[in-house]
Design an enzyme around this catalytic site. Structure first.
Site, PDB file in Angstrom:
ATOM      1  N   SER A 152       3.689  14.276  28.890  1.00 47.43           N
ATOM      2  CA  SER A 152       2.415  14.967  29.077  1.00 47.43           C
ATOM      3  C   SER A 152       1.388  13.998  29.637  1.00 47.43           C
ATOM      4  O   SER A 152       1.430  12.797  29.335  1.00 47.43           O
ATOM      5  CB  SER A 152       1.914  15.527  27.736  1.00 47.43           C
ATOM      6  OG  SER A 152       0.585  16.012  27.868  1.00 47.43           O
ATOM      7  N   TYR A 165       0.620  15.112  18.987  1.00 45.07           N
ATOM      8  CA  TYR A 165       1.486  15.545  20.095  1.00 45.07           C
ATOM      9  C   TYR A 165       1.618  14.436  21.131  1.00 45.07           C
ATOM     10  O   TYR A 165       2.732  14.087  21.558  1.00 45.07           O
ATOM     11  CB  TYR A 165       0.882  16.808  20.717  1.00 45.07           C
ATOM     12  CG  TYR A 165       1.521  17.271  21.999  1.00 45.07           C
ATOM     13  CD1 TYR A 165       2.689  18.017  21.989  1.00 45.07           C
ATOM     14  CD2 TYR A 165       0.928  16.984  23.233  1.00 45.07           C
ATOM     15  CE1 TYR A 165       3.268  18.462  23.171  1.00 45.07           C
ATOM     16  CE2 TYR A 165       1.492  17.426  24.424  1.00 45.07           C
ATOM     17  CZ  TYR A 165       2.660  18.157  24.380  1.00 45.07           C
ATOM     18  OH  TYR A 165       3.230  18.588  25.562  1.00 45.07           O
TER      19      TYR A 165
END
Length: 260
Positions: A152, A165
């Site tokens: 990400s 995350y």
């Protein structure tokens, strides 16, 4: 899932985890357009997975969807057995060519308020699950094959609430470099694709559905808009193409230039 039994061996097969929706779906379809047959996984959305299989078959490629819970390593041995059977019965092969570790889930909480349960979920799905699923599937991955892990943009830039995350995605990026080094003797390349903000249902679909948030992100993106699933799917297909065989151990961010 309904599928077509192969009469001749497949030339290229990709296994895409979380391929029933979002970025996984876009990646599976783009790979099919590039000539790959596709094994895709889903956790609970069997109907959505069946739809993706039908779309791939409409493109003239073979496809099969298998259930998989990325958060439970206890099921990985049985899943690997299912993959081996599927390769033989549906694709006429004993191995496959590319693994896309895409499946994931999101959580949103400041680190000071992140619960142990939230942390464990992120760890089990995004880090532990990826390592041990890859480990289980390595005997079925062809020499000279490809592994592409999904990270990400949040592993580079920071937005409050995504710390747990993003920490797992940072771990994936380090793991990728180690896998690239360790699997090089087999000719297997290992890379990371790191999407920026994309209009999907991930995280409740906030980027897609919240116009104010969408505009704010677009304002921080060099190319002036939020990403679309096909932006990421096209990058995945590119990184698994024959021309990308000299790329390994790399992080490729696909974000339109977010927060440069």
């Amino acid at each position: 899932m309904t599928t077509t039994v192969a009469s001749t061996p497949s030339l290229k097969i990709a296994l895409v985890t979380g391929g029933s929706r979002g970025l996984g779906r876009a990646s599976a379809l783009q790979l099919a357009r590039q000539g790959f047959d596709v094994l895709l996984t889903f956790r609970s959305q069997a109907a959505e997975a069946a739809e993706v299989v039908a779309q791939i078959e409409a493109l003239g490629r073979r496809a099969l969807a298998l259930p998989l819970d990325m958060g439970s390593t206890a099921g990985f041995a049985a899943f690997a057995d299912q993959v081996q059977t599927a390769l033989s019965q549906h694709f006429g092969r004993s191995d496959f060519d590319a693994l896309v570790n895409n499946a994931g889930a999101g959580t949103h909480a400041p680190l000071a308020e992140t619960t142990e349960a939230q942390f464990d979920q992120m760890f089990n799905i995004h880090l532990k699950g990826v390592l041990f699923l890859t480990q289980r599937l390595l005997p079925l991955l062809a020499d000279g094959g490809r592994i592409l892990n999904v990270s990400s943009g949040l592993a580079r830039f920071t937005f409050p609430g995504y710390g747990a995350y993003a920490a797992m995605k940072g771990g994936i990026e380090v793991m990728t470099r180690y896998l690239a080094k360790e699997l090089a003797p087999r000719g297997i390349t290992v890379n990371v694709v790191a999407p920026g903000a994309v209009e999907t249902d991930f995280g409740g679909g906030a980027v897609r559905d919240n116009a104010q948030l969408n505009a704010a992100i677009a304002g921080q993106t060099t190319l002036g808009r939020v990403g679309q699933p096909d932006d990421i799917g096209a990058a995945v297909a590119m990184l698994l193409s024959p021309g990308s065989g000299w790329i390994t151990g790399q992080r490729i961010e696909v974000s339109g230039g977010m927060v440069l």
